[in-house]
Scaffold this motif. Sequence first.
Motif, PDB file in Angstrom:
ATOM      1  N   ILE A 139     -33.455 -18.340  -9.111  1.00  0.00           N
ATOM      2  CA  ILE A 139     -33.894 -17.004  -9.639  1.00  0.00           C
ATOM      3  C   ILE A 139     -35.656 -17.680  -9.227  1.00  0.00           C
ATOM      4  O   ILE A 139     -36.150 -18.961  -9.540  1.00  0.00           O
ATOM      5  CB  ILE A 139     -34.022 -17.297 -11.257  1.00  0.00           C
ATOM      6  N   ILE A 140     -36.782 -16.637  -9.039  1.00  0.00           N
ATOM      7  CA  ILE A 140     -38.255 -16.945  -8.927  1.00  0.00           C
ATOM      8  C   ILE A 140     -38.896 -17.574 -10.344  1.00  0.00           C
ATOM      9  O   ILE A 140     -38.505 -16.942 -10.965  1.00  0.00           O
ATOM     10  CB  ILE A 140     -38.921 -14.999  -8.165  1.00  0.00           C
ATOM     11  N   GLY A 141     -39.769 -17.688 -10.041  1.00  0.00           N
ATOM     12  CA  GLY A 141     -40.610 -18.132 -10.914  1.00  0.00           C
ATOM     13  C   GLY A 141     -40.099 -19.675 -11.285  1.00  0.00           C
ATOM     14  O   GLY A 141     -40.204 -20.227 -12.497  1.00  0.00           O
ATOM     15  N   GLU A 142     -39.000 -20.682 -10.709  1.00  0.00           N
ATOM     16  CA  GLU A 142     -38.229 -21.287 -11.373  1.00  0.00           C
ATOM     17  C   GLU A 142     -37.877 -22.585 -10.550  1.00  0.00           C
ATOM     18  O   GLU A 142     -38.661 -21.931  -9.288  1.00  0.00           O
ATOM     19  CB  GLU A 142     -36.561 -21.434 -11.804  1.00  0.00           C
ATOM     20  N   PRO A 143     -37.585 -23.720 -10.773  1.00  0.00           N
ATOM     21  CA  PRO A 143     -37.633 -25.155  -9.279  1.00  0.00           C
ATOM     22  C   PRO A 143     -36.876 -24.658  -8.601  1.00  0.00           C
ATOM     23  O   PRO A 143     -36.155 -26.255  -8.501  1.00  0.00           O
ATOM     24  CB  PRO A 143     -38.278 -26.157 -10.548  1.00  0.00           C
ATOM     25  N   GLY A 144     -36.956 -24.382  -7.939  1.00  0.00           N
ATOM     26  CA  GLY A 144     -35.866 -23.938  -6.564  1.00  0.00           C
ATOM     27  C   GLY A 144     -36.764 -23.782  -5.396  1.00  0.00           C
ATOM     28  O   GLY A 144     -38.157 -24.296  -4.939  1.00  0.00           O
ATOM     29  N   MET A 145     -36.368 -22.804  -4.273  1.00  0.00           N
ATOM     30  CA  MET A 145     -36.797 -22.712  -3.586  1.00  0.00           C
ATOM     31  C   MET A 145     -37.409 -21.562  -3.019  1.00  0.00           C
ATOM     32  O   MET A 145     -37.651 -20.707  -1.967  1.00  0.00           O
ATOM     33  CB  MET A 145     -35.851 -22.703  -1.834  1.00  0.00           C
ATOM     34  N   SER A 146     -37.548 -20.485  -4.317  1.00  0.00           N
ATOM     35  CA  SER A 146     -38.127 -19.607  -4.359  1.00  0.00           C
ATOM     36  C   SER A 146     -39.461 -19.487  -4.325  1.00  0.00           C
ATOM     37  O   SER A 146     -39.787 -20.645  -4.704  1.00  0.00           O
ATOM     38  CB  SER A 146     -36.694 -18.128  -4.993  1.00  0.00           C
ATOM     39  N   ALA A 147     -40.050 -17.982  -4.399  1.00  0.00           N
ATOM     40  CA  ALA A 147     -41.471 -18.355  -4.902  1.00  0.00           C
ATOM     41  C   ALA A 147     -41.282 -18.230  -6.258  1.00  0.00           C
ATOM     42  O   ALA A 147     -40.913 -18.152  -7.257  1.00  0.00           O
ATOM     43  CB  ALA A 147     -41.836 -16.558  -4.315  1.00  0.00           C
ATOM     44  N   GLU A 148     -42.538 -18.381  -6.504  1.00  0.00           N
ATOM     45  CA  GLU A 148     -42.881 -19.187  -7.604  1.00  0.00           C
ATOM     46  C   GLU A 148     -43.246 -18.448  -8.829  1.00  0.00           C
ATOM     47  O   GLU A 148     -43.471 -17.567  -9.656  1.00  0.00           O
ATOM     48  CB  GLU A 148     -44.261 -19.827  -8.079  1.00  0.00           C
ATOM     49  N   THR A 149     -43.195 -16.828  -8.176  1.00  0.00           N
ATOM     50  CA  THR A 149     -44.151 -15.652  -9.169  1.00  0.00           C
ATOM     51  C   THR A 149     -42.640 -15.651 -10.634  1.00  0.00           C
ATOM     52  O   THR A 149     -41.675 -15.720 -10.035  1.00  0.00           O
ATOM     53  CB  THR A 149     -43.392 -14.407  -8.351  1.00  0.00           C
ATOM     54  N   ARG A 150     -44.053 -15.028 -11.555  1.00  0.00           N
ATOM     55  CA  ARG A 150     -43.345 -14.691 -12.855  1.00  0.00           C
ATOM     56  C   ARG A 150     -43.311 -13.274 -13.424  1.00  0.00           C
ATOM     57  O   ARG A 150     -44.731 -13.741 -13.693  1.00  0.00           O
ATOM     58  CB  ARG A 150     -43.756 -15.966 -13.626  1.00  0.00           C
ATOM     59  N   PRO A 151     -42.566 -12.499 -13.363  1.00  0.00           N
ATOM     60  CA  PRO A 151     -42.443 -10.991 -13.913  1.00  0.00           C
ATOM     61  C   PRO A 151     -42.317 -10.808 -15.149  1.00  0.00           C
ATOM     62  O   PRO A 151     -41.799 -12.106 -15.609  1.00  0.00           O
ATOM     63  CB  PRO A 151     -41.785 -10.108 -13.178  1.00  0.00           C
ATOM     64  N   PRO A 152     -43.346 -10.193 -15.977  1.00  0.00           N
ATOM     65  CA  PRO A 152     -42.793  -9.732 -17.175  1.00  0.00           C
ATOM     66  C   PRO A 152     -41.295  -9.856 -17.536  1.00  0.00           C
ATOM     67  O   PRO A 152     -41.140  -9.021 -16.614  1.00  0.00           O
ATOM     68  CB  PRO A 152     -43.496  -8.913 -17.428  1.00  0.00           C
ATOM     69  N   LEU A 153     -40.963 -10.047 -18.413  1.00  0.00           N
ATOM     70  CA  LEU A 153     -39.392 -10.353 -19.343  1.00  0.00           C
ATOM     71  C   LEU A 153     -39.304  -8.770 -19.270  1.00  0.00           C
ATOM     72  O   LEU A 153     -38.178  -8.119 -19.345  1.00  0.00           O
ATOM     73  CB  LEU A 153     -39.818 -10.650 -20.016  1.00  0.00           C
ATOM     74  N   ASP A 154     -40.563  -7.809 -19.229  1.00  0.00           N
ATOM     75  CA  ASP A 154     -39.871  -6.297 -19.619  1.00  0.00           C
ATOM     76  C   ASP A 154     -40.520  -5.907 -18.561  1.00  0.00           C
ATOM     77  O   ASP A 154     -41.704  -6.172 -17.764  1.00  0.00           O
ATOM     78  CB  ASP A 154     -39.988  -6.304 -21.334  1.00  0.00           C
ATOM     79  N   GLY A 155     -39.715  -4.232 -18.953  1.00  0.00           N
ATOM     80  CA  GLY A 155     -40.793  -2.915 -17.688  1.00  0.00           C
ATOM     81  C   GLY A 155     -39.494  -3.042 -16.565  1.00  0.00           C
ATOM     82  O   GLY A 155     -39.881  -2.451 -15.482  1.00  0.00           O
ATOM     83  N   GLY A 156     -38.387  -4.103 -16.430  1.00  0.00           N
ATOM     84  CA  GLY A 156     -36.982  -4.077 -15.333  1.00  0.00           C
ATOM     85  C   GLY A 156     -37.400  -4.817 -14.138  1.00  0.00           C
ATOM     86  O   GLY A 156     -37.304  -4.499 -13.059  1.00  0.00           O
ATOM     87  N   ARG A 157     -38.556  -5.452 -14.067  1.00  0.00           N
ATOM     88  CA  ARG A 157     -38.868  -6.398 -12.362  1.00  0.00           C
ATOM     89  C   ARG A 157     -38.108  -7.021 -12.530  1.00  0.00           C
ATOM     90  O   ARG A 157     -38.175  -7.111 -11.048  1.00  0.00           O
ATOM     91  CB  ARG A 157     -39.908  -6.659 -12.683  1.00  0.00           C
TER      92      ARG A 157
ATOM     93  N   ARG B 259     -35.209 -33.781  -4.843  1.00  0.00           N
ATOM     94  CA  ARG B 259     -33.961 -34.092  -4.998  1.00  0.00           C
ATOM     95  C   ARG B 259     -32.893 -32.787  -5.116  1.00  0.00           C
ATOM     96  O   ARG B 259     -31.551 -32.768  -4.673  1.00  0.00           O
ATOM     97  CB  ARG B 259     -34.210 -33.596  -6.314  1.00  0.00           C
ATOM     98  N   TYR B 260     -33.626 -31.854  -4.590  1.00  0.00           N
ATOM     99  CA  TYR B 260     -33.249 -30.313  -4.573  1.00  0.00           C
ATOM    100  C   TYR B 260     -32.464 -30.005  -2.968  1.00  0.00           C
ATOM    101  O   TYR B 260     -31.498 -30.155  -2.444  1.00  0.00           O
ATOM    102  CB  TYR B 260     -33.916 -29.420  -4.737  1.00  0.00           C
ATOM    103  N   LEU B 261     -33.445 -30.802  -1.788  1.00  0.00           N
ATOM    104  CA  LEU B 261     -32.785 -30.861  -0.767  1.00  0.00           C
ATOM    105  C   LEU B 261     -31.989 -32.070  -0.200  1.00  0.00           C
ATOM    106  O   LEU B 261     -30.695 -32.211   0.273  1.00  0.00           O
ATOM    107  CB  LEU B 261     -34.462 -31.925  -0.073  1.00  0.00           C
ATOM    108  N   ASP B 262     -31.906 -32.893  -1.156  1.00  0.00           N
ATOM    109  CA  ASP B 262     -30.970 -34.016  -0.924  1.00  0.00           C
ATOM    110  C   ASP B 262     -29.491 -33.323  -1.545  1.00  0.00           C
ATOM    111  O   ASP B 262     -28.502 -33.520  -1.352  1.00  0.00           O
ATOM    112  CB  ASP B 262     -31.209 -34.925  -2.050  1.00  0.00           C
ATOM    113  N   ALA B 263     -29.715 -32.126  -2.570  1.00  0.00           N
ATOM    114  CA  ALA B 263     -27.818 -31.771  -3.155  1.00  0.00           C
ATOM    115  C   ALA B 263     -28.051 -31.027  -1.913  1.00  0.00           C
ATOM    116  O   ALA B 263     -26.395 -30.816  -1.769  1.00  0.00           O
ATOM    117  CB  ALA B 263     -28.540 -30.651  -4.711  1.00  0.00           C
TER     118      ALA B 263
END
Length: 281
Positions: free
Chosen positions: A84-102, A16-20
Amino acid sequence: MTIYKSEAGARLLRERYLDALRAWPVPHDQVRVPTPDGETFVLVSGPESAPPLVLLHGSGSNSAEWAGRLPALAGAFRVYAVDIIGEPGMSAETRPPLDGGRYAAWLDAVLDHFAVGRAAFLTSSFGGWVALDHAIRRPARVAALALRCPIGLGPMKKGFVVKAVLLALLGEKGRRKSVAGTLGEPESSPVVEHQLLVSANYRYRTGPFPVFDDAALARLTMPVYAVAGADDAMVDSATTARRLTAAGAEVDLLPGAGHHLPAAGDLEFLTRAVANGDFTG
C-alpha cells in the motif's frame, strides 16, 4: 514530509524487507506499477489461470506480512500482494486523503495494470479499510472480501491512545508492553520485536480513520467474511462483528485474541467463494 523518521531508519526497514523478499517462499514476479499516486510494488505469484486474489497488509507493514501464508494461497489463486502506498514497503510514500475515493482510484490503476477486472481481497487491519472503501465504491470489481481485524467499522478504543502515551514515557520497557498489549502477543514475540523496530523508524498516520456508515455497508453486494480478536486493545471488535453481521457478513470473533491473529477461516471462505461461482462475471 517523509514517512520515515530518518534516512538511516528508511534504509534499515528497506533492508529488512529485501531480506524477506530474498527468502520469499514461492516463485514470484516483482512488478512496479505506475499509478496516479506513484509507483506501486506488487508481488505476483500463483497460476496465471487461477482466480485473482489481492492481498492488502496493515498499517506500518508491507507484503512480507503474508509470506508465511503464500504457499497455501498461491496454490489456489493468482495472488497479487500489494504494498500500500504511504506505508513502509517498496511503493511510493504518497498518502492520499482517506475521503474522496483516492485509494479506490489507486486500486483501480493497480488492477487495470494486470487486466484484472474482478478479484477477491484478503486484508489485514488498515488494508481492510482500503478494501472496504474500494468494495463500497466499486462493488462490481470485488468478488469476495476476507477481512482480518478490519478498521472502519467499530470505533477505535479511546483508552488505547492514552495508555500507549503513558507507557511510552517508561522508555523501551513501556513501549514493548504497549506494542505487546496492542497485538495481543507476548512481549518476547518476534512480531513485537518487528513492530518496535518499525515504530522507532516510521511515522504512522495520525488522526482517526473514517467509519463506514450503514448505508455504505449496504452496498457490499459480494460475500464478506471477517475475523477479529475479542480482546483487541485498539478496535471495538464487538461493534465490528455486530455491524458486519447485520450487513450479511460471516464473522468470527476469536476469544482471547488481540489485533494480531492466527490464520483462521479466510482461506476456507475464499475457496468456497470460488466453488460457488462468485468469481465469475
